[in-house]
Design an enzyme around this catalytic site. Structure first.
Site, PDB file in Angstrom:
ATOM      1  N   HIS A 264       0.872  -1.177   0.000  1.00  0.00           N
ATOM      2  CA  HIS A 264       0.000   0.000   0.000  1.00  0.00           C
ATOM      3  C   HIS A 264       0.916   1.237   0.000  1.00  0.00           C
ATOM      4  O   HIS A 264       2.015   1.190   0.556  1.00  0.00           O
ATOM      5  CB  HIS A 264      -0.836  -0.047   1.280  1.00  0.00           C
ATOM      6  CG  HIS A 264      -1.884   1.008   1.410  1.00  0.00           C
ATOM      7  ND1 HIS A 264      -1.606   2.302   1.764  1.00  0.00           N
ATOM      8  CD2 HIS A 264      -3.224   0.952   1.253  1.00  0.00           C
ATOM      9  CE1 HIS A 264      -2.729   2.998   1.822  1.00  0.00           C
ATOM     10  NE2 HIS A 264      -3.728   2.204   1.510  1.00  0.00           N
TER      11      HIS A 264
ATOM     12  N   ASP B 205       3.187  -4.237   8.267  1.00  0.00           N
ATOM     13  CA  ASP B 205       1.987  -3.438   8.083  1.00  0.00           C
ATOM     14  C   ASP B 205       0.795  -4.376   8.278  1.00  0.00           C
ATOM     15  O   ASP B 205       0.437  -5.142   7.386  1.00  0.00           O
ATOM     16  CB  ASP B 205       2.005  -2.825   6.671  1.00  0.00           C
ATOM     17  CG  ASP B 205       0.706  -2.095   6.351  1.00  0.00           C
ATOM     18  OD1 ASP B 205      -0.205  -2.077   7.199  1.00  0.00           O
ATOM     19  OD2 ASP B 205       0.617  -1.535   5.234  1.00  0.00           O
TER      20      ASP B 205
ATOM     21  N   GLN C 273      -4.420  -4.624   7.225  1.00  0.00           N
ATOM     22  CA  GLN C 273      -5.472  -5.550   6.764  1.00  0.00           C
ATOM     23  C   GLN C 273      -5.468  -6.849   7.554  1.00  0.00           C
ATOM     24  O   GLN C 273      -6.513  -7.463   7.761  1.00  0.00           O
ATOM     25  CB  GLN C 273      -5.293  -5.854   5.266  1.00  0.00           C
ATOM     26  CG  GLN C 273      -5.474  -4.657   4.357  1.00  0.00           C
ATOM     27  CD  GLN C 273      -6.910  -4.133   4.323  1.00  0.00           C
ATOM     28  OE1 GLN C 273      -7.854  -4.832   4.638  1.00  0.00           O
ATOM     29  NE2 GLN C 273      -7.057  -2.876   3.942  1.00  0.00           N
TER      30      GLN C 273
ATOM     31  N   CYS D  66      -4.780   2.388  -3.678  1.00  0.00           N
ATOM     32  CA  CYS D  66      -3.571   2.934  -3.035  1.00  0.00           C
ATOM     33  C   CYS D  66      -2.379   2.007  -3.210  1.00  0.00           C
ATOM     34  O   CYS D  66      -1.527   1.902  -2.311  1.00  0.00           O
ATOM     35  CB  CYS D  66      -3.801   3.218  -1.551  1.00  0.00           C
ATOM     36  SG  CYS D  66      -5.059   4.438  -1.270  1.00  0.00           S
TER      37      CYS D  66
HETATM   38  N1  PMP Z   1      -1.682  -0.439   4.786  1.00  0.00           N
HETATM   39  C1  PMP Z   1      -2.653  -1.133   4.210  1.00  0.00           C
HETATM   40  C2  PMP Z   1      -2.375  -2.534   3.733  1.00  0.00           C
HETATM   41  C3  PMP Z   1      -3.925  -0.567   4.058  1.00  0.00           C
HETATM   42  O1  PMP Z   1      -4.904  -1.273   3.469  1.00  0.00           O
HETATM   43  C4  PMP Z   1      -4.148   0.751   4.533  1.00  0.00           C
HETATM   44  C5  PMP Z   1      -5.505   1.430   4.400  1.00  0.00           C
HETATM   45  N2  PMP Z   1      -6.135   1.273   3.182  1.00  0.00           N
HETATM   46  C6  PMP Z   1      -3.086   1.434   5.140  1.00  0.00           C
HETATM   47  C7  PMP Z   1      -1.869   0.799   5.257  1.00  0.00           C
HETATM   48  C8  PMP Z   1      -3.221   2.843   5.637  1.00  0.00           C
HETATM   49  O2  PMP Z   1      -4.169   2.930   6.655  1.00  0.00           O
HETATM   50  P1  PMP Z   1      -4.797   4.357   7.060  1.00  0.00           P
HETATM   51  O3  PMP Z   1      -5.381   4.931   5.815  1.00  0.00           O
HETATM   52  O4  PMP Z   1      -5.839   3.988   8.066  1.00  0.00           O
HETATM   53  O5  PMP Z   1      -3.699   5.177   7.630  1.00  0.00           O
END
Ligand code: PMP
Length: 401
Positions: A120, A197, A200, A359
């Site tokens: 992401h 990370d 998910q 993203c």
């Molecule tokens: N890492 C992953 C794998 C995500 O799916 C997301 C959110 N879509 C994030 C990081 C970032 O999270 P946030 O937008 O809540 O900061």
């Protein structure tokens, strides 16, 4: 046989959305909230909001007590050794930025940071920018044919110059658990720091950060049925001293004069300014709620629902599923149809799914796609939600034929 979620009624918004004609299938973006969380927010705000860790008055003491109780609940949820290893931030993104700035001093020019091809943007751009600031090499671990980080390639690419490995636990596009134990072992063997990370992954099942053996584990509360504006960093004891203070201001300081200041240790030293107090308290209540559920029943429900989602999509001729999704989310494209057109028709029929690059632009580019539709599930979804999705999908494909 219909698959009913016994927890659906615990999430008032699901009913409300249904009354608005909406079928919510975008839980990987954010989840709906349990009544237990709403009650905790009401209780906090109706009984007296107060700032934490500074006021000596009674409301301040109550808020601080509830805030620190939540830290202990998060620590327990992740099986951290100590609640002092839990740092609250404003989201997974700010958590990863905190790490990328706070660990900057660990690197010298020419060192390498390894991430994967499916990250992401939140777990790509902070490291990319750090690499640019410090003249480091960003190494991208490629994927295998199933959409998993390729272990053979990783063992060739993670080497003595690798200072840090930062990878997703579960892909937000491909819906697959990544081979973390092997990857983390490769990094540890080189003395590299490890960042997971868990944005998910944290939502599905329970994860034990000590068993996982990572240095840092990051997630966002809002994807775990909790409130927004709140992220969590778990930091292992050996790695924590390597993290330098990053954001400066109230709360994180020990002593200050005009020319010099000394800062608190973790966790408070990394929580500059007023934290999202209600959200922290709300996350604690959410974890109490999740803890009260039959974990096996939740896992079974999620697995069966996922199976039906995947089979239903695979049965449709022109639908091509991306990767080999294992749980809770499936991304797909339809041959000859632009994902934005399909998303538009699904939206018109009240199906709330996500379309686009999710993203993860480099991953979508690597797959040769401008975007994809992603359907993602929460524990409140049931088979009727899927029937509504499939019927809307069939209608849309007929129109787009
Ligand atoms: N890492 C992953 C794998 C995500 O799916 C997301 C959110 N879509 C994030 C990081 C970032 O999270 P946030 O937008 O809540 O900061």
């Amino acid at each position: 046989m219909p698959l009913i979620s016994p927890w659906r009624a615990d999430f008032p918004a699901i009913d409300a959305l249904q009354r608005q004609g909406q079928t919510y299938l975008d839980s990987a973006a954010t989840t709906q909230k349990p009544q237990a969380l709403l009650d905790a927010l009401m209780h906090y705000y109706c009984n007296g909001a107060a700032n934490v860790h500074r006021a000596q008055h009674l409301p301040g003491a109550h808020a601080t007590q509830a805030f620190e109780a939540s830290r202990s609940k998060v620590s327990h949820w992740l099986n951290a050794a100590d609640s002092g290893q839990i740092i609250f931030t404003h989201g997974a993104t700010s958590a990863l930025n905190l790490l990328a700035y706070g660990l900057e001093g660990v690197f010298s020019a020419g060192d390498e940071i390894a991430i994967s091809a499916l990250e992401h943007h939140a777990n790509l751009l902070p490291w990319q920018q750090l690499a640019q600031r410090r003249n480091l090499k960003l190494v991208i671990l490629p994927l295998d044919a199933h959409g998993l980080i390729d272990l053979d390639a990783a063992s060739a690419l993670i080497g003595p110059n690798t200072r840090l490995l930062a990878v997703s636990q579960f892909s937000n596009v491909l819906g697959a658990w990544q081979p973390l134990p092997r990857l983390l072992a490769l990094a540890r063997a080189q003395g590299a720091l490890t960042v997971v990370d868990g944005a998910q992954g944290v939502v599905h099942g329970r994860h034990d950060v000590q068993a996982l053996g990572c240095d840092f584990y990051v997630f966002s509360s809002h994807k775990l049925y909790g409130p927004e504006g709140l992220g969590v960093i778990y930091a292992g004891n050996e790695a924590l001293p390597k993290l330098a203070h990053w954001q400066f201001g109230g709360e994180m300081v020990l002593t200050a004069d005009y020319r010099h200041a000394e800062f608190r240790a973790a966790p408070l030293g990394f929580e500059a300014g007023t934290p999202p107090i209600a959200s922290v308290i709300g996350l604690g209540a959410t974890l109490d709620y999740l803890d009260s559920l039959d974990q096996r029943a939740v896992a079974d429900h999620e697995a069966q629902l996922h199976k039906r989602l995947l089979e239903g999509l695979q049965q449709r001729d022109r639908v091509r599923v991306l990767g080999a999704p294992e749980l809770a989310l499936v991304s797909f494209v339809v041959e000859g149809v632009h994902n934005a057109d399909l998303a538009h028709l699904l939206t018109e029929q009240g199906i709330a799914v996500r379309a686009g690059h999710h993203c993860a632009m480099p991953l979508l580019k690597h797959l040769g796609l401008p975007g994809a539709i992603r359907v993602s599930l929460g524990l409140y979804n049931d088979s009727d939600d899927l029937l509504r999705l499939f019927s809307a999908l069939d209608q849309s494909l007929e129109l787009l034929a």
